[in-house]
Design an enzyme around this catalytic site. Sequence first.
Site, mmCIF file in Angstrom:
data_model
loop_
_atom_site.group_PDB
_atom_site.id
_atom_site.type_symbol
_atom_site.label_atom_id
_atom_site.label_comp_id
_atom_site.label_asym_id
_atom_site.label_seq_id
_atom_site.Cartn_x
_atom_site.Cartn_y
_atom_site.Cartn_z
ATOM 1 N N HIS A 81 0.847 -1.209 0.000
ATOM 2 C CA HIS A 81 0.000 0.000 0.000
ATOM 3 C C HIS A 81 0.878 1.253 0.000
ATOM 4 O O HIS A 81 0.629 2.190 -0.756
ATOM 5 C CB HIS A 81 -0.876 0.056 1.261
ATOM 6 C CG HIS A 81 -1.930 -0.994 1.369
ATOM 7 N ND1 HIS A 81 -2.077 -1.778 2.490
ATOM 8 C CD2 HIS A 81 -2.930 -1.377 0.525
ATOM 9 C CE1 HIS A 81 -3.102 -2.589 2.333
ATOM 10 N NE2 HIS A 81 -3.639 -2.378 1.140
ATOM 11 N N LYS A 105 -16.087 -7.824 6.035
ATOM 12 C CA LYS A 105 -14.785 -8.480 5.903
ATOM 13 C C LYS A 105 -14.215 -8.908 7.255
ATOM 14 O O LYS A 105 -13.122 -9.466 7.310
ATOM 15 C CB LYS A 105 -13.789 -7.546 5.209
ATOM 16 C CG LYS A 105 -13.807 -7.671 3.686
ATOM 17 C CD LYS A 105 -12.514 -7.144 3.103
ATOM 18 C CE LYS A 105 -12.352 -7.487 1.640
ATOM 19 N NZ LYS A 105 -11.099 -6.928 1.101
ATOM 20 N N ARG A 149 -2.264 -6.245 -8.528
ATOM 21 C CA ARG A 149 -1.135 -7.126 -8.266
ATOM 22 C C ARG A 149 -1.044 -8.217 -9.320
ATOM 23 O O ARG A 149 -0.033 -8.428 -9.928
ATOM 24 C CB ARG A 149 -1.256 -7.755 -6.876
ATOM 25 C CG ARG A 149 -0.897 -6.795 -5.778
ATOM 26 C CD ARG A 149 -1.470 -7.211 -4.464
ATOM 27 N NE ARG A 149 -2.917 -7.073 -4.478
ATOM 28 C CZ ARG A 149 -3.688 -7.258 -3.429
ATOM 29 N NH1 ARG A 149 -3.164 -7.641 -2.293
ATOM 30 N NH2 ARG A 149 -4.988 -7.076 -3.516
ATOM 31 N N SER A 153 -2.651 -7.670 2.950
ATOM 32 C CA SER A 153 -2.866 -7.589 4.395
ATOM 33 C C SER A 153 -3.083 -8.990 4.959
ATOM 34 O O SER A 153 -2.612 -9.306 6.057
ATOM 35 C CB SER A 153 -4.074 -6.708 4.703
ATOM 36 O OG SER A 153 -3.869 -5.405 4.229
HETATM 37 P P1 ADP Z 1 -9.799 -3.721 -0.391
HETATM 38 O O1 ADP Z 1 -10.527 -4.447 0.686
HETATM 39 O O2 ADP Z 1 -10.529 -2.522 -0.887
HETATM 40 O O3 ADP Z 1 -9.248 -4.564 -1.491
HETATM 41 P P2 ADP Z 1 -7.071 -3.484 0.566
HETATM 42 O O4 ADP Z 1 -6.638 -2.776 1.807
HETATM 43 O O5 ADP Z 1 -6.859 -4.945 0.506
HETATM 44 O O6 ADP Z 1 -8.569 -3.075 0.397
HETATM 45 O O7 ADP Z 1 -6.373 -2.823 -0.684
HETATM 46 C C1 ADP Z 1 -6.497 -1.464 -0.986
HETATM 47 C C2 ADP Z 1 -5.869 -1.165 -2.332
HETATM 48 O O8 ADP Z 1 -4.464 -1.394 -2.288
HETATM 49 C C3 ADP Z 1 -6.399 -2.038 -3.450
HETATM 50 O O9 ADP Z 1 -6.492 -1.275 -4.626
HETATM 51 C C4 ADP Z 1 -5.348 -3.098 -3.607
HETATM 52 O O10 ADP Z 1 -5.324 -3.623 -4.919
HETATM 53 C C5 ADP Z 1 -4.103 -2.293 -3.312
HETATM 54 N N1 ADP Z 1 -3.024 -3.148 -2.837
HETATM 55 C C6 ADP Z 1 -3.044 -4.022 -1.813
HETATM 56 N N2 ADP Z 1 -1.846 -4.627 -1.671
HETATM 57 C C7 ADP Z 1 -1.049 -4.132 -2.641
HETATM 58 C C8 ADP Z 1 0.314 -4.377 -3.061
HETATM 59 N N3 ADP Z 1 1.056 -5.293 -2.448
HETATM 60 N N4 ADP Z 1 0.785 -3.671 -4.091
HETATM 61 C C9 ADP Z 1 0.013 -2.772 -4.735
HETATM 62 N N5 ADP Z 1 -1.271 -2.508 -4.414
HETATM 63 C C10 ADP Z 1 -1.791 -3.178 -3.393
#
Ligand code: ADP
Length: 158
Positions: free
Chosen positions: A17, A41, A90, A128
């Site tokens: 992130h 979630k 990703r 996460s």
């Molecule tokens: P959500 O529940 O909305 O998917 P996340 O917290 O899992 O929320 O992810 C938020 C954003 O960050 C999403 O657009 C996700 O694709 C992006 N994201 C998560 N992990 C990574 C990573 N390792 N590299 C790039 N983008 C990421």
Amino acid sequence: MIVAVVPGSFDPITAGHMDIIKRVSNLYDKVIIGVVVNPSKKPLFSLEDRVKMVKEAIRDNKKIEVDSFNGLLVEFVKKHGARVIIRGLRAVSDFEHEFQMAQLNRRLNSDVETMFVMASPEYAYLSSSVVKEIAQYGGNISGLVPPNVDESLRDALA
Ligand code: ADP
């Protein structure tokens, strides 16, 4: 002034992130991180803790702000005077769900554009959930999350 919103659960915020947030903050005048309530979630961290961890992680970057929301993302975007939604991609497996959300959000508000940022190769496997799983079994997560999150995760799982 072009404002971009980076929405997500951030349960917790990871180095992946942080990487997209930093890269995007170089492109827009202001970036709002939108932490979504998302009770379906079943997050490990409360909304307050997720917001707090994001705030601590980004505090050196004056262009970035943090806020939380419940409900429609396009309403949150409008409230902040933003025009762009940023999502990270990703793997191909992210695509289908992201494509559907981008189309729906455009239908709800065609003034808002969703833009995708490719994950850096070193974080392409990072989420996460994997961070929580490694931490749960006592694995080393340094480098996978901002330092303040490393500590909070250990406390949460202790
Ligand atoms: P959500 O529940 O909305 O998917 P996340 O917290 O899992 O929320 O992810 C938020 C954003 O960050 C999403 O657009 C996700 O694709 C992006 N994201 C998560 N992990 C990574 C990573 N390792 N590299 C790039 N983008 C990421």
